[in-house]
Design a protein around this motif. Structure first.
Motif, PDB file in Angstrom:
ATOM      1  N   GLY A 186      25.873   5.556  19.413  1.00 30.98           N
ATOM      2  CA  GLY A 186      25.192   4.630  20.310  1.00 30.98           C
ATOM      3  C   GLY A 186      25.560   3.175  20.089  1.00 30.98           C
ATOM      4  N   ASN A 187      26.315   2.893  19.062  1.00 29.21           N
ATOM      5  CA  ASN A 187      26.695   1.513  18.756  1.00 29.21           C
ATOM      6  C   ASN A 187      27.933   1.040  19.504  1.00 29.21           C
ATOM      7  N   GLY A 188      28.493   1.866  20.354  1.00 32.21           N
ATOM      8  CA  GLY A 188      29.637   1.414  21.137  1.00 32.21           C
ATOM      9  C   GLY A 188      30.941   2.042  20.691  1.00 32.21           C
ATOM     10  N   ASP A 189      31.949   1.197  20.468  1.00 28.26           N
ATOM     11  CA  ASP A 189      33.314   1.638  20.184  1.00 28.26           C
ATOM     12  C   ASP A 189      33.353   2.586  18.982  1.00 28.26           C
ATOM     13  N   ARG A 190      33.708   3.819  19.245  1.00 24.97           N
ATOM     14  CA  ARG A 190      33.718   4.841  18.189  1.00 24.97           C
ATOM     15  C   ARG A 190      35.015   4.850  17.392  1.00 24.97           C
ATOM     16  N   SER A 191      36.082   4.271  17.932  1.00 21.42           N
ATOM     17  CA  SER A 191      37.382   4.357  17.278  1.00 21.42           C
ATOM     18  C   SER A 191      37.427   3.581  15.962  1.00 21.42           C
ATOM     19  N   GLU A 192      36.602   2.548  15.829  1.00 18.82           N
ATOM     20  CA  GLU A 192      36.598   1.760  14.597  1.00 18.82           C
ATOM     21  C   GLU A 192      35.239   1.783  13.907  1.00 18.82           C
ATOM     22  N   ASN A 193      34.419   2.765  14.261  1.00 17.24           N
ATOM     23  CA  ASN A 193      33.076   2.860  13.718  1.00 17.24           C
ATOM     24  C   ASN A 193      33.112   3.809  12.513  1.00 17.24           C
ATOM     25  N   GLY A 194      33.044   3.253  11.309  1.00 11.49           N
ATOM     26  CA  GLY A 194      33.142   4.045  10.079  1.00 11.49           C
ATOM     27  C   GLY A 194      32.039   5.071   9.942  1.00 11.49           C
ATOM     28  N   ASP A 195      30.817   4.700  10.315  1.00 15.74           N
ATOM     29  CA  ASP A 195      29.705   5.653  10.229  1.00 15.74           C
ATOM     30  C   ASP A 195      29.952   6.858  11.127  1.00 15.74           C
ATOM     31  N   TYR A 196      30.463   6.596  12.325  1.00 16.22           N
ATOM     32  CA  TYR A 196      30.720   7.685  13.261  1.00 16.22           C
ATOM     33  C   TYR A 196      31.856   8.581  12.758  1.00 16.22           C
ATOM     34  N   ILE A 197      32.955   7.972  12.344  1.00 16.21           N
ATOM     35  CA  ILE A 197      34.132   8.739  11.889  1.00 16.21           C
ATOM     36  C   ILE A 197      33.796   9.543  10.635  1.00 16.21           C
ATOM     37  N   TYR A 198      33.189   8.887   9.636  1.00 13.97           N
ATOM     38  CA  TYR A 198      32.829   9.595   8.407  1.00 13.97           C
ATOM     39  C   TYR A 198      31.786  10.683   8.697  1.00 13.97           C
ATOM     40  N   GLY A 199      30.803  10.359   9.533  1.00  5.35           N
ATOM     41  CA  GLY A 199      29.756  11.327   9.865  1.00  5.35           C
ATOM     42  C   GLY A 199      30.319  12.579  10.525  1.00  5.35           C
ATOM     43  N   ARG A 200      31.255  12.388  11.441  1.00  8.40           N
ATOM     44  CA  ARG A 200      31.877  13.551  12.100  1.00  8.40           C
ATOM     45  C   ARG A 200      32.656  14.400  11.091  1.00  8.40           C
ATOM     46  N   GLN A 201      33.385  13.740  10.189  1.00  7.49           N
ATOM     47  CA  GLN A 201      34.121  14.479   9.153  1.00  7.49           C
ATOM     48  C   GLN A 201      33.156  15.252   8.267  1.00  7.49           C
ATOM     49  N   ARG A 202      32.087  14.607   7.860  1.00  8.14           N
ATOM     50  CA  ARG A 202      31.096  15.258   6.994  1.00  8.14           C
ATOM     51  C   ARG A 202      30.427  16.421   7.724  1.00  8.14           C
ATOM     52  N   LEU A 203      30.174  16.258   9.003  1.00  9.15           N
ATOM     53  CA  LEU A 203      29.583  17.331   9.800  1.00  9.15           C
ATOM     54  C   LEU A 203      30.516  18.544   9.870  1.00  9.15           C
ATOM     55  N   ARG A 204      31.802  18.297  10.025  1.00 13.21           N
ATOM     56  CA  ARG A 204      32.779  19.413  10.024  1.00 13.21           C
ATOM     57  C   ARG A 204      32.809  20.112   8.664  1.00 13.21           C
ATOM     58  N   GLU A 205      32.743  19.325   7.577  1.00 10.19           N
ATOM     59  CA  GLU A 205      32.716  19.919   6.233  1.00 10.19           C
ATOM     60  C   GLU A 205      31.488  20.813   6.063  1.00 10.19           C
ATOM     61  N   ILE A 206      30.333  20.311   6.493  1.00 12.64           N
ATOM     62  CA  ILE A 206      29.083  21.071   6.371  1.00 12.64           C
ATOM     63  C   ILE A 206      29.171  22.353   7.193  1.00 12.64           C
ATOM     64  N   ASP A 207      29.684  22.250   8.420  1.00 11.20           N
ATOM     65  CA  ASP A 207      29.786  23.436   9.273  1.00 11.20           C
ATOM     66  C   ASP A 207      30.743  24.476   8.685  1.00 11.20           C
ATOM     67  N   ARG A 208      31.851  24.020   8.091  1.00 14.03           N
ATOM     68  CA  ARG A 208      32.781  24.962   7.438  1.00 14.03           C
ATOM     69  C   ARG A 208      32.092  25.661   6.268  1.00 14.03           C
ATOM     70  N   LYS A 209      31.366  24.884   5.474  1.00 10.69           N
ATOM     71  CA  LYS A 209      30.677  25.470   4.326  1.00 10.69           C
ATOM     72  C   LYS A 209      29.579  26.435   4.774  1.00 10.69           C
TER      73      LYS A 209
END
Length: 162
Positions: free
Chosen positions: A40-63
């Protein structure tokens, strides 16, 4: 992980279930909330919280997927209810002596709960496969990276029924 039955102790299965529930009910919702906020903060391409959060979500889903598969193929075996306590089967704590009379004890558990620092070896490990079905006094040879090693079974113990 191959699709076959995997023996596991009741405590090992409880640990898998607790880890699954912790990830699913606690950690995953927190990460989803962070990703939603960051999106919701706008530009996702440079948003560290969004990028890291998506990566962490994929890790959790794999586990979660891996834990789900482990629980699906797990066969809970309580070693305390072993009928033949004179032979080495799943859940046995085996005392071994080598050629120099150095002794060590190992407990045979499921592959998913093996922990070398606690002397818990997996059911399909080379040593456990060599020990299966043996009794006190038997000699077993195990192929190790440094060459073959012979062990004598000097003790077999199972947990007491509750």
């Amino acid at each position: 992980m191959s699709e076959r039955t995997n023996p596991i102790t009741p405590s090992g299965f409880s640990a898998l279930r607790a880890e699954y529930e912790r990830l699913f009910a606690d950690e995953r919702p927190k990460v989803v909330e962070i990703v939603s906020w960051a999106a919701g903060n706008g530009d996702r391409s440079e948003n560290g919280d969004y990028i890291y959060g998506r990566q962490r979500l994929r890790e959790i889903d794999r586990k979660l997927g891996r834990l789900s598969k482990q629980m699906k193929f797990a066969k809970v075996i309580d070693p305390a209810h072993q009928d033949d306590r004179s032979r080495v089967y799943f859940g046995a704590t085996v005392t071994l002596a080598d050629e120099d009379d150095n002794q060590r004890s190992v407990t045979i558990v499921g592959d998913d709960e093996a922990d070398a620092t606690s002397n818990r070896i997996g059911w399909n490990s080379p040593l456990a496969r060599a020990l299966r079905g043996s009794q006190i006094g038997d000699l077993r040879t195990v192929q190790l990276p440094g060459g073959p090693k012979e062990w004598e079974i000097v003790g077999i113990d199972y947990p007491s029924p509750a």
